[in-house]
Scaffold this motif. Structure first.
Motif, PDB file in Angstrom:
ATOM      1  N   MET A   1       0.842  -1.204   0.000  1.00  0.00           N
ATOM      2  CA  MET A   1       0.000   0.000   0.000  1.00  0.00           C
ATOM      3  C   MET A   1       0.874   1.250   0.000  1.00  0.00           C
ATOM      4  SD  MET A   1      -3.187   0.976   2.482  1.00  0.00           S
ATOM      5  CE  MET A   1      -4.417   0.097   1.570  1.00  0.00           C
ATOM      6  N   ASN A   2       0.389   2.306  -0.649  1.00  0.00           N
ATOM      7  CA  ASN A   2       1.156   3.545  -0.748  1.00  0.00           C
ATOM      8  C   ASN A   2       1.217   4.276   0.592  1.00  0.00           C
ATOM      9  OD1 ASN A   2       1.497   3.191  -3.512  1.00  0.00           O
ATOM     10  ND2 ASN A   2      -0.489   4.112  -3.953  1.00  0.00           N
ATOM     11  N   VAL A   3       2.178   5.176   0.702  1.00  0.00           N
ATOM     12  CA  VAL A   3       2.280   6.050   1.885  1.00  0.00           C
ATOM     13  C   VAL A   3       1.433   7.296   1.620  1.00  0.00           C
ATOM     14  CG1 VAL A   3       3.852   7.501   3.225  1.00  0.00           C
ATOM     15  CG2 VAL A   3       4.562   5.204   2.527  1.00  0.00           C
ATOM     16  N   TYR A   4       0.634   7.693   2.596  1.00  0.00           N
ATOM     17  CA  TYR A   4      -0.254   8.851   2.423  1.00  0.00           C
ATOM     18  C   TYR A   4       0.074   9.941   3.421  1.00  0.00           C
ATOM     19  CZ  TYR A   4      -3.104   6.175  -0.797  1.00  0.00           C
ATOM     20  OH  TYR A   4      -3.532   5.457  -1.880  1.00  0.00           O
ATOM     21  N   THR A   5       0.009  11.180   2.960  1.00  0.00           N
ATOM     22  CA  THR A   5       0.238  12.317   3.850  1.00  0.00           C
ATOM     23  C   THR A   5      -1.057  12.635   4.597  1.00  0.00           C
ATOM     24  OG1 THR A   5      -0.239  13.781   1.993  1.00  0.00           O
ATOM     25  CG2 THR A   5       2.092  13.332   2.465  1.00  0.00           C
ATOM     26  N   THR A   6      -0.940  13.422   5.655  1.00  0.00           N
ATOM     27  CA  THR A   6      -2.058  13.663   6.569  1.00  0.00           C
ATOM     28  C   THR A   6      -3.316  14.162   5.859  1.00  0.00           C
ATOM     29  OG1 THR A   6      -0.378  14.251   8.201  1.00  0.00           O
ATOM     30  CG2 THR A   6      -2.639  14.798   8.760  1.00  0.00           C
ATOM     31  N   VAL A  95     -13.843   4.423  18.205  1.00  0.00           N
ATOM     32  CA  VAL A  95     -14.347   5.803  18.146  1.00  0.00           C
ATOM     33  C   VAL A  95     -13.250   6.783  18.561  1.00  0.00           C
ATOM     34  CG1 VAL A  95     -15.973   7.411  19.234  1.00  0.00           C
ATOM     35  CG2 VAL A  95     -16.789   5.217  18.402  1.00  0.00           C
ATOM     36  N   ALA A  96     -12.434   6.383  19.541  1.00  0.00           N
ATOM     37  CA  ALA A  96     -11.350   7.259  20.005  1.00  0.00           C
ATOM     38  C   ALA A  96     -10.301   7.476  18.915  1.00  0.00           C
ATOM     39  CB  ALA A  96     -10.698   6.665  21.248  1.00  0.00           C
ATOM     40  N   ALA A  97     -10.182   6.511  17.981  1.00  0.00           N
ATOM     41  CA  ALA A  97      -9.168   6.630  16.920  1.00  0.00           C
ATOM     42  C   ALA A  97      -9.726   7.269  15.648  1.00  0.00           C
ATOM     43  CB  ALA A  97      -8.608   5.250  16.589  1.00  0.00           C
ATOM     44  N   ALA A  98     -11.050   7.404  15.581  1.00  0.00           N
ATOM     45  CA  ALA A  98     -11.681   7.902  14.348  1.00  0.00           C
ATOM     46  C   ALA A  98     -11.797   9.424  14.340  1.00  0.00           C
ATOM     47  CB  ALA A  98     -13.069   7.273  14.191  1.00  0.00           C
ATOM     48  N   MET A 274     -15.884  14.485   4.551  1.00  0.00           N
ATOM     49  CA  MET A 274     -15.376  14.130   5.881  1.00  0.00           C
ATOM     50  C   MET A 274     -13.984  14.716   6.109  1.00  0.00           C
ATOM     51  SD  MET A 274     -16.877  10.428   6.825  1.00  0.00           S
ATOM     52  CE  MET A 274     -18.561  10.371   7.445  1.00  0.00           C
ATOM     53  N   PRO A 275     -13.669  15.026   7.377  1.00  0.00           N
ATOM     54  CA  PRO A 275     -12.412  15.737   7.648  1.00  0.00           C
ATOM     55  C   PRO A 275     -11.192  14.826   7.597  1.00  0.00           C
ATOM     56  CG  PRO A 275     -13.559  15.269   9.699  1.00  0.00           C
ATOM     57  CD  PRO A 275     -14.457  14.796   8.602  1.00  0.00           C
ATOM     58  N   SER A 276     -10.066  15.403   7.209  1.00  0.00           N
ATOM     59  CA  SER A 276      -8.794  14.693   7.361  1.00  0.00           C
ATOM     60  C   SER A 276      -8.277  15.047   8.757  1.00  0.00           C
ATOM     61  CB  SER A 276      -7.801  15.157   6.292  1.00  0.00           C
ATOM     62  OG  SER A 276      -7.449  16.505   6.543  1.00  0.00           O
ATOM     63  N   PRO A 277      -7.331  14.274   9.308  1.00  0.00           N
ATOM     64  CA  PRO A 277      -6.855  14.566  10.665  1.00  0.00           C
ATOM     65  C   PRO A 277      -6.133  15.907  10.800  1.00  0.00           C
ATOM     66  CG  PRO A 277      -6.185  12.373   9.940  1.00  0.00           C
ATOM     67  CD  PRO A 277      -6.717  13.081   8.742  1.00  0.00           C
ATOM     68  N   GLU A 278      -5.692  16.507   9.671  1.00  0.00           N
ATOM     69  CA  GLU A 278      -4.840  17.707   9.753  1.00  0.00           C
ATOM     70  C   GLU A 278      -5.514  18.881  10.467  1.00  0.00           C
ATOM     71  OE1 GLU A 278      -3.812  19.342   5.957  1.00  0.00           O
ATOM     72  OE2 GLU A 278      -5.815  19.049   5.143  1.00  0.00           O
ATOM     73  N   ASN A 279      -6.862  18.912  10.445  1.00  0.00           N
ATOM     74  CA  ASN A 279      -7.542  20.040  11.100  1.00  0.00           C
ATOM     75  C   ASN A 279      -8.034  19.704  12.504  1.00  0.00           C
ATOM     76  OD1 ASN A 279      -7.278  21.602   8.746  1.00  0.00           O
ATOM     77  ND2 ASN A 279      -9.000  20.510   7.822  1.00  0.00           N
ATOM     78  N   LYS A 280      -7.662  18.516  12.981  1.00  0.00           N
ATOM     79  CA  LYS A 280      -8.122  18.111  14.311  1.00  0.00           C
ATOM     80  C   LYS A 280      -7.060  18.434  15.360  1.00  0.00           C
ATOM     81  CE  LYS A 280     -10.732  14.899  15.585  1.00  0.00           C
ATOM     82  NZ  LYS A 280     -11.194  13.594  16.048  1.00  0.00           N
ATOM     83  N   ALA A 295       0.159  18.117  19.649  1.00  0.00           N
ATOM     84  CA  ALA A 295       0.571  17.294  18.502  1.00  0.00           C
ATOM     85  C   ALA A 295      -0.202  17.697  17.250  1.00  0.00           C
ATOM     86  CB  ALA A 295       0.339  15.824  18.822  1.00  0.00           C
ATOM     87  N   ASN A 296      -1.534  17.748  17.380  1.00  0.00           N
ATOM     88  CA  ASN A 296      -2.435  18.207  16.303  1.00  0.00           C
ATOM     89  C   ASN A 296      -2.157  17.551  14.944  1.00  0.00           C
ATOM     90  OD1 ASN A 296      -3.520  19.798  18.254  1.00  0.00           O
ATOM     91  ND2 ASN A 296      -2.503  21.673  17.606  1.00  0.00           N
ATOM     92  N   TYR A 297      -1.719  16.301  14.986  1.00  0.00           N
ATOM     93  CA  TYR A 297      -1.460  15.527  13.758  1.00  0.00           C
ATOM     94  C   TYR A 297      -0.564  16.306  12.788  1.00  0.00           C
ATOM     95  CZ  TYR A 297      -5.194  12.854  15.849  1.00  0.00           C
ATOM     96  OH  TYR A 297      -5.949  12.133  16.746  1.00  0.00           O
ATOM     97  N   ASP A 298       0.460  16.948  13.351  1.00  0.00           N
ATOM     98  CA  ASP A 298       1.406  17.742  12.557  1.00  0.00           C
ATOM     99  C   ASP A 298       2.610  16.863  12.220  1.00  0.00           C
ATOM    100  OD1 ASP A 298       3.274  19.512  11.557  1.00  0.00           O
ATOM    101  OD2 ASP A 298       2.808  21.109  12.992  1.00  0.00           O
TER     102      ASP A 298
END
Length: 695
Positions: A1-6, A95-98, A274-280, A295-298
């Motif tokens: 599987m490919n590597v994906y950015t945030t 749910v905690a990981a989503a 649906m949101p990507s983690p970058e804005n969470k 951390a903010n998924y940075d």
């Protein structure tokens, strides 16, 4: 599987009532995205996400599984969760990981209690959500009914994005509310068609609702809306994405997982709305500086990850499922586990596709993956670096209250059962094993009877050890209500040295029931030499372990040794100990012995409509209702109830409330048991002695 950015990641959890079609939906997504070449069926036991033997046997999801699918250059990590309440711990971990949720509702069964619980969980974790109505190929499925029921329960934020097209009672296509266009399925293809006449009025209503929501996203849009202007599709989609992410709109869409209809548009909508983690936001504590680590998924920050789930499987091994909270985790990285104070090397990184691990070079912030064979790691641990040691808060997992006694069927398997259960507790945080030494029993706690049944079955099928489940012994206590004055002479002559011990003792109740006994001596003139006092006390210690009434531990007894006699040759510590044991038995039974039963304080949370039934049932169980507190449309009933009344309560409460009731309890105190309960326990004890069993 490919590597994906945030920015190219979507973490989506599937929630809903058991049997609503979550696993079949995952199967359709996996097929459409090219993971599988044909769709599996739950009934055939060949789906990607239900890979466990127990899941295949029972045809239900028991564990959360992660299925990453690639769609239009985006990686969607789908977390397929169980719908049965006994496996709620798995749902809480997922749910905690989503970052978003899809609540799956069967168009045939409609809104069920699992739908309500899924909604409550999304509210608790502030998750953006979609409602996906399945089973639309079934004759009596009704999308309109589900929309009406959800709107009635949760207000006007429910927004149908699609409307069904039916011909001759068959589901043949859909109307796109945003573009106001009709689409039909022809084989695997989707072709344009006219919007049916019967859909036009409803389409206009749904479109107006969406336009109002779009207008409210900015003042400029509001002015244009009131000026009679129309918005472009791109503007509508951008505004709706904002609405979906902040939860002010909940899109509703539908399809048939079995026929793979409506799944393509659902995947498109996940990518678009649906949101990507970058804005969470996500934050922990930097243990080096004691400051908050945002951390903010940075991806540019130091690496850190949270273990949200552990898979321990005798067949596929141990995997720690992680969500990367910051930085980029790579193969050969050194990671530090602050919870266990251990540094380990990441020899391999994986993404799990159900039970199939796929190797990957790196995982970016916001992504979900797995690390194999982290020896000390447990669910809830934080992984970071020694230079910047980070710790994240642990996920709140439900407490198990249903328990049963268990025994290994084969005595030779006792250690193996213990080790197997230990491994299972690493995977399942709602499983608890307790050694109740006082009542000589081992207890297993779970979320319900089905949960415990599955654990026993898993042990037999996967770990090859069998256990028997039975009703647990309740921890009664014995005490006295009056005083007694007794003497006992222990005398044995068998050639050579004999045995001689003679005690006179008084027994009376102690106010403090926390203490098992209190010993005093008032011997005058050396009738019993001082060096035998410890033997008398030892005799009392042995006696209070198992009371004379029904073999339960004794509490609240004051014993006074005031006289006795001894023999200069034959007296011994053993003789005085034996004399004390017999004196205790006699004195205890003469001092109005009573059984004390444990009382728990229970809090039952139920919707208002069920309060009468629940209170009536508590009374039947000898519970005393102390009061009621209203909390957001529900009542919390507080009561004191004997622990004997709690056996089987989980199942009864669920059947009384349609699965909507929950409860928690804690031990409060001991109270004198009613005479009928005491008689029953004493008779049971006598029967066991007669059988020659003392268990």
């Amino acid at each position: 599987m490919n590597v994906y950015t945030t920015d190219k990641i979507r973490n989506v959890v599937l929630l809903g009532h058991g049997g609503s079609g979550k696993t079949s939906l995952v199967e359709a997504m996996a097929y459409l995205s090219g993971i599988t070449s044909r769709m599996g069926k739950v009934s055939d036991g060949n789906t990607v996400s239900d890979y466990g033997k127990e899941e295949q046997k029972r045809q239900i999801s028991i564990s959360t599984s992660v299925i990453p699918v690639e769609w239009e250059g985006i990686k969607i990590n789908i977390l397929d969760t169980p719908g049965f309440f006994d496996f709620v711990g798995e749902v809480e971990e997922a749910v905690a990981a989503a970052d978003a949720a899809i609540i799956v509702v069967s168009g045939k069964a409609g809104v069920e209690v699992g739908t309500e619980k899924a909604w409550e969980m999304c509210e608790k974790y502030k998750l953006p959500r979609f409602i996906f109505v399945t089973d639309m190929d079934v004759d009596n499925a009704s999308f309109r009914q589900v929309v009406e029921d959800m709107t009635k329960s949760y207000g006007k934020k429910m927004a149908p994005f699609h409307l069904p097209i039916r011909e001759n009672e068959k589901f043949v296509g859909y109307v796109n509310v945003i573009t106001e266009t009709g689409h039909r399925w022809q084989g695997k293809e989707v072709v344009d068609c006219e919007v049916p006449e019967y859909s036009k009025a409803n389409l206009q209503l749904c479109k107006d609702t969406l336009m109002e929501a779009v207008a409210e996203t900015s003042e400029e849009f509001m002015e244009r809306y009131f000026g009679g202007e129309t918005f472009s599709d791109a503007e509508i989609r951008a505004a709706l994405r904002t609405n979906v992410i902040d939860g002010s709109i909940v899109p509703m869409t539908m399809g048939s997982s079995v026929l793979c209809q409506g799944i393509y548009t659902l995947l498109d909508d996940i990518v678009k709305y649906m949101p990507s983690p970058e804005n969470k936001e996500v934050a922990g504590i930097n243990l080096r500086t004691n400051e908050i680590f945002e951390a903010n998924y940075d991806f540019s920050k130091t690496k850190s990850a949270y273990i949200f789930k552990t898979i321990v499987d005798p067949f596929i091994g141990k995997y720690s499922l992680v969500k990367i909270c910051s930085g980029v985790l790579k193969v050969d990285d050194l990671i530090y586990n602050s919870d266990k104070d251990i540094e380990e090397k990441v020899s391999k990184l994986y993404v799990m596709q159900g039970s199939k691990p796929l190797e990957i070079k790196e995982l970016h912030a916001g992504d979900i993956g797995a690390i194999a064979k982290l020896t000390a790691a447990r669910t809830g641990d934080t992984l970071s670096t020694k230079a910047t040691t980070v710790k994240y808060g642990k996920t709140e997992i439900s407490t198990p209250y249903t328990y049963m006694r268990y025994k290994a069927k084969n005595k030779a398997d006792i250690d193996k059962v213990s080790q197997s259960l230990q491994k299972m507790t690493h995977e399942d945080q709602t499983l608890k094993v307790v050694n109740d030494a006082e009542n000589r029993q081992t207890l297993i706690y779970g979320m319900g009877d089905l949960h415990l049944e599955v654990i026993a079955s898993k042990l037999a099928n996967e770990y090859k050890v069998e256990i028997e489940l039975s009703e647990p012994k309740v921890a009664f206590r014995e005490t006295i209500r009056k005083t007694s004055d007794v003497e006992y002479k222990y005398k044995k002559q068998s050639g050579g040295h004999g045995q001689y011990g003679h005690v006179k003792m008084r027994f009376s109740p102690l106010d403090n029931l926390e203490k098992s006994f209190e010993f005093e001596q008032e011997v005058v003139g050396g009738a019993v030499p001082k060096n035998y006092f410890p033997a008398v006390e030892k005799g009392l210690q042995d006696s209070v372990q198992k009371g004379p009434l029904a073999a339960y531990p004794v509490v609240g007894v004051k014993a006074v040794l005031y006289d006795g006699s001894y023999h200069p040759v034959d007296s011994s510590e053993m003789a005085f100990k034996m004399a004390t044991i017999q004196a205790f038995k006699k004195g205890f039974m003469e001092a109005n012995p009573v059984l004390l039963e444990p009382i728990a304080n229970i809090k039952v949370t139920v919707p208002d409509a069920y309060t009468g039934d629940v209170m009536g049932d508590l009374n039947k169980r000898r519970g005393r209702v102390l009061g009621m507190n209203p909390v957001s449309g529900k009542q919390i009933i507080e009561a004191d109830i004997p622990m004997t009344g709690l056996f089987g309560y989980c199942t009864d409460l669920r059947s009384m409330t349609g699965g909507r009731g929950t409860y928690e309890y804690k031990f409060a105190r001991y109270e004198q048991a009613p005479s009928d309960v005491q008689s029953k326990e004493v008779a049971a004890r006598a029967a066991k002695v007669a059988e020659g069993s003392d268990d």
